[in-house]
Design a protein around this motif. Structure first.
Motif, PDB file in Angstrom:
ATOM      1  N   ILE A 127       0.841  -1.203   0.000  1.00 32.92           N
ATOM      2  CA  ILE A 127       0.000   0.000   0.000  1.00 32.92           C
ATOM      3  C   ILE A 127       0.878   1.255   0.000  1.00 32.92           C
ATOM      4  O   ILE A 127       1.973   1.255   0.590  1.00 32.92           O
ATOM      5  CB  ILE A 127      -0.954   0.003   1.228  1.00 32.92           C
ATOM      6  CG1 ILE A 127      -1.941   1.182   1.163  1.00 32.92           C
ATOM      7  CG2 ILE A 127      -0.185   0.032   2.552  1.00 32.92           C
ATOM      8  CD1 ILE A 127      -3.100   1.091   2.148  1.00 32.92           C
ATOM      9  N   CYS A 128       0.411   2.294  -0.695  1.00 33.77           N
ATOM     10  CA  CYS A 128       1.087   3.591  -0.641  1.00 33.77           C
ATOM     11  C   CYS A 128       0.580   4.336   0.590  1.00 33.77           C
ATOM     12  O   CYS A 128      -0.619   4.500   0.777  1.00 33.77           O
ATOM     13  CB  CYS A 128       0.804   4.400  -1.899  1.00 33.77           C
ATOM     14  SG  CYS A 128       1.386   6.111  -1.761  1.00 33.77           S
ATOM     15  N   MET A 129       1.512   4.783   1.432  1.00 38.44           N
ATOM     16  CA  MET A 129       1.128   5.439   2.688  1.00 38.44           C
ATOM     17  C   MET A 129       0.576   6.844   2.437  1.00 38.44           C
ATOM     18  O   MET A 129       0.049   7.477   3.333  1.00 38.44           O
ATOM     19  CB  MET A 129       2.340   5.539   3.626  1.00 38.44           C
ATOM     20  CG  MET A 129       2.963   4.214   4.014  1.00 38.44           C
ATOM     21  SD  MET A 129       1.775   3.068   4.766  1.00 38.44           S
ATOM     22  CE  MET A 129       1.599   3.791   6.401  1.00 38.44           C
ATOM     23  N   GLN A 130       0.715   7.326   1.190  1.00 36.52           N
ATOM     24  CA  GLN A 130       0.242   8.677   0.879  1.00 36.52           C
ATOM     25  C   GLN A 130      -1.102   8.654   0.152  1.00 36.52           C
ATOM     26  O   GLN A 130      -2.050   9.287   0.581  1.00 36.52           O
ATOM     27  CB  GLN A 130       1.291   9.390   0.030  1.00 36.52           C
ATOM     28  CG  GLN A 130       1.053  10.878  -0.124  1.00 36.52           C
ATOM     29  CD  GLN A 130       2.332  11.582  -0.538  1.00 36.52           C
ATOM     30  OE1 GLN A 130       3.317  11.624   0.210  1.00 36.52           O
ATOM     31  NE2 GLN A 130       2.339  12.123  -1.753  1.00 36.52           N
ATOM     32  N   CYS A 131      -1.199   7.901  -0.967  1.00 36.99           N
ATOM     33  CA  CYS A 131      -2.443   7.921  -1.745  1.00 36.99           C
ATOM     34  C   CYS A 131      -3.281   6.669  -1.525  1.00 36.99           C
ATOM     35  O   CYS A 131      -4.357   6.521  -2.111  1.00 36.99           O
ATOM     36  CB  CYS A 131      -2.152   8.126  -3.236  1.00 36.99           C
ATOM     37  SG  CYS A 131      -1.423   6.696  -4.072  1.00 36.99           S
ATOM     38  N   ASN A 132      -2.812   5.747  -0.667  1.00 34.71           N
ATOM     39  CA  ASN A 132      -3.547   4.522  -0.306  1.00 34.71           C
ATOM     40  C   ASN A 132      -3.759   3.569  -1.477  1.00 34.71           C
ATOM     41  O   ASN A 132      -4.580   2.654  -1.391  1.00 34.71           O
ATOM     42  CB  ASN A 132      -4.906   4.844   0.336  1.00 34.71           C
ATOM     43  CG  ASN A 132      -4.738   5.444   1.716  1.00 34.71           C
ATOM     44  OD1 ASN A 132      -3.831   5.068   2.448  1.00 34.71           O
ATOM     45  ND2 ASN A 132      -5.589   6.396   2.061  1.00 34.71           N
ATOM     46  N   LEU A 152       9.121   3.413  -3.735  1.00 37.10           N
ATOM     47  CA  LEU A 152       8.162   4.520  -3.677  1.00 37.10           C
ATOM     48  C   LEU A 152       7.027   4.268  -4.659  1.00 37.10           C
ATOM     49  O   LEU A 152       7.185   3.555  -5.647  1.00 37.10           O
ATOM     50  CB  LEU A 152       8.864   5.842  -4.038  1.00 37.10           C
ATOM     51  CG  LEU A 152      10.018   6.265  -3.128  1.00 37.10           C
ATOM     52  CD1 LEU A 152      10.705   7.511  -3.692  1.00 37.10           C
ATOM     53  CD2 LEU A 152       9.529   6.514  -1.699  1.00 37.10           C
ATOM     54  N   CYS A 153       5.891   4.908  -4.375  1.00 33.02           N
ATOM     55  CA  CYS A 153       4.702   4.799  -5.220  1.00 33.02           C
ATOM     56  C   CYS A 153       4.989   5.404  -6.595  1.00 33.02           C
ATOM     57  O   CYS A 153       5.507   6.517  -6.691  1.00 33.02           O
ATOM     58  CB  CYS A 153       3.550   5.539  -4.534  1.00 33.02           C
ATOM     59  SG  CYS A 153       2.031   5.613  -5.485  1.00 33.02           S
ATOM     60  N   THR A 154       4.639   4.662  -7.659  1.00 33.33           N
ATOM     61  CA  THR A 154       4.892   5.181  -9.006  1.00 33.33           C
ATOM     62  C   THR A 154       3.894   6.288  -9.359  1.00 33.33           C
ATOM     63  O   THR A 154       4.133   7.059 -10.278  1.00 33.33           O
ATOM     64  CB  THR A 154       4.773   4.055 -10.061  1.00 33.33           C
ATOM     65  OG1 THR A 154       3.535   3.362  -9.843  1.00 33.33           O
ATOM     66  CG2 THR A 154       5.937   3.095  -9.954  1.00 33.33           C
ATOM     67  N   LYS A 155       2.782   6.356  -8.616  1.00 35.89           N
ATOM     68  CA  LYS A 155       1.763   7.362  -8.935  1.00 35.89           C
ATOM     69  C   LYS A 155       2.030   8.685  -8.241  1.00 35.89           C
ATOM     70  O   LYS A 155       1.896   9.748  -8.839  1.00 35.89           O
ATOM     71  CB  LYS A 155       0.380   6.848  -8.548  1.00 35.89           C
ATOM     72  CG  LYS A 155      -0.048   5.698  -9.430  1.00 35.89           C
ATOM     73  CD  LYS A 155      -1.466   5.263  -9.181  1.00 35.89           C
ATOM     74  CE  LYS A 155      -1.804   4.109 -10.115  1.00 35.89           C
ATOM     75  NZ  LYS A 155      -2.494   3.023  -9.445  1.00 35.89           N
ATOM     76  N   CYS A 156       2.396   8.634  -6.949  1.00 34.08           N
ATOM     77  CA  CYS A 156       2.493   9.899  -6.203  1.00 34.08           C
ATOM     78  C   CYS A 156       3.853  10.087  -5.534  1.00 34.08           C
ATOM     79  O   CYS A 156       4.100  11.129  -4.928  1.00 34.08           O
ATOM     80  CB  CYS A 156       1.372   9.991  -5.165  1.00 34.08           C
ATOM     81  SG  CYS A 156       1.667   8.963  -3.718  1.00 34.08           S
ATOM     82  N   GLY A 157       4.719   9.084  -5.607  1.00 31.68           N
ATOM     83  CA  GLY A 157       6.034   9.228  -4.967  1.00 31.68           C
ATOM     84  C   GLY A 157       6.014   8.975  -3.466  1.00 31.68           C
ATOM     85  O   GLY A 157       7.032   9.137  -2.791  1.00 31.68           O
ATOM     86  N   GLY A 158       4.848   8.586  -2.925  1.00 32.43           N
ATOM     87  CA  GLY A 158       4.742   8.321  -1.489  1.00 32.43           C
ATOM     88  C   GLY A 158       5.462   7.037  -1.087  1.00 32.43           C
ATOM     89  O   GLY A 158       5.912   6.267  -1.935  1.00 32.43           O
ATOM     90  N   LEU A 159       5.562   6.834   0.214  1.00 32.88           N
ATOM     91  CA  LEU A 159       6.242   5.641   0.726  1.00 32.88           C
ATOM     92  C   LEU A 159       5.360   4.413   0.548  1.00 32.88           C
ATOM     93  O   LEU A 159       4.177   4.439   0.875  1.00 32.88           O
ATOM     94  CB  LEU A 159       6.530   5.796   2.226  1.00 32.88           C
ATOM     95  CG  LEU A 159       7.460   6.921   2.646  1.00 32.88           C
ATOM     96  CD1 LEU A 159       7.508   7.002   4.173  1.00 32.88           C
ATOM     97  CD2 LEU A 159       8.858   6.692   2.070  1.00 32.88           C
TER      98      LEU A 159
HETATM   99 ZN   LIG Z   1       0.826   6.840  -3.933  1.00 30.93          ZN
END
Ligand SMILES: [Zn+2]
Length: 246
Positions: A127-132, A152-159
């Protein structure tokens, strides 16, 4: 209380069964019990959620461990107990299944996701901790290269984090609600391979019993609910399922 014929008869009569499973059903699939002696928690200091979020070194440590465990998780096979619950589902008797396990073996047995409550999350998802955003874990873990840092998330760069409940992380309210609904809707709860001591998850079998459902406990060790349950079988799950089939 430990009469298997009476248990079979109760199983036949029940129409809305809910399963509740813990580590004991997965140790028979080669997944180590995290809490037992020699379990993974004996070897590793846990990484708490706030450390994971704040510290790249802790994130790398966490992912290194997941990477080391991944092959075992990916290749683990379902046990006869997983198949027992799948057969109940195929017979239209299984209302749902609450599991404390994070190994994804109930999914592997063929139980659809909507029947399952993974109360402690699942290692089969990231899971992305930023955009879920949630994706299958193999997309991250099969070729994970940690030389360039934690993924990192490929969509938003989140963890990114495996979609499990980490130390210091709250359970998901929707999952708790679904588990409670199941406990209040079943006519029989079968708790298998759980010592019934890790709360709040372990509260659901008691809730079901208090609401009028039959409670069956199948696990090798004593549990705090043994005196409350209608059926108690202290033996290896695999042996019990074999006896049940005979
Ligand atoms: Zn994300």
């Amino acid at each position: 209380m430990n009469d298997i014929d009476k248990f079979k008869a109760a199983l036949d009569r029940s129409e809305r069964i809910v399963g509740f499973t813990g580590a004991g059903i997965s140790t028979e699939s080669g997944i180590p019990d995290y809490r037992s002696q020699g379990g993974i928690w004996d070897k590793f200091q846990p990484v708490y959620l706030d450390e994971f979020l704040a510290d790249e070194d802790k994130r790398l440590l966490y992912w290194q461990r997941k990477k080391a465990l991944w092959q075992g998780i990916r290749d683990a096979r379902v046990s006869t107990t997983h198949l027992f619950f799948k057969e109940l589902y195929d017979s239209n008797k299984l209302l749902g299944l609450i599991t404390q396990n994070i190994d994804g073996l109930h999914e592997k047995s063929g139980l659809p996701k909507e029947v399952l409550v993974n109360i402690h999350g699942t290692n089969l998802e990231v899971i992305c901790m930023q955009c879920n955003d949630i994706n299958p874990a193999h997309e991250t873990l099969d070729d994970l290269d940690l030389d360039n840092g934690a993924p990192l998330c490929t969509k938003c760069g989140g963890l990114l984090k495996p979609n499990t409940i980490s130390f210091g992380q709250s359970l998901v309210p929707e999952d708790l609600e679904r588990a409670q609904d199941l406990a209040l809707s079943c006519d029989m709860m079968i708790a298998a391979g759980s010592t019934l001591v890790v709360h709040p998850a372990a509260a659901f079998p008691l809730l079901a019993k208090q609401n009028g459902a039959l409670l069956a406990i199948i696990t090798q060790s004593d549990t705090p609910l043994d005196n409350t349950a209608d059926f108690v079988f202290h033996e290896k799950l695999g042996d019990f399922i074999d006896r049940l089939g005979n």
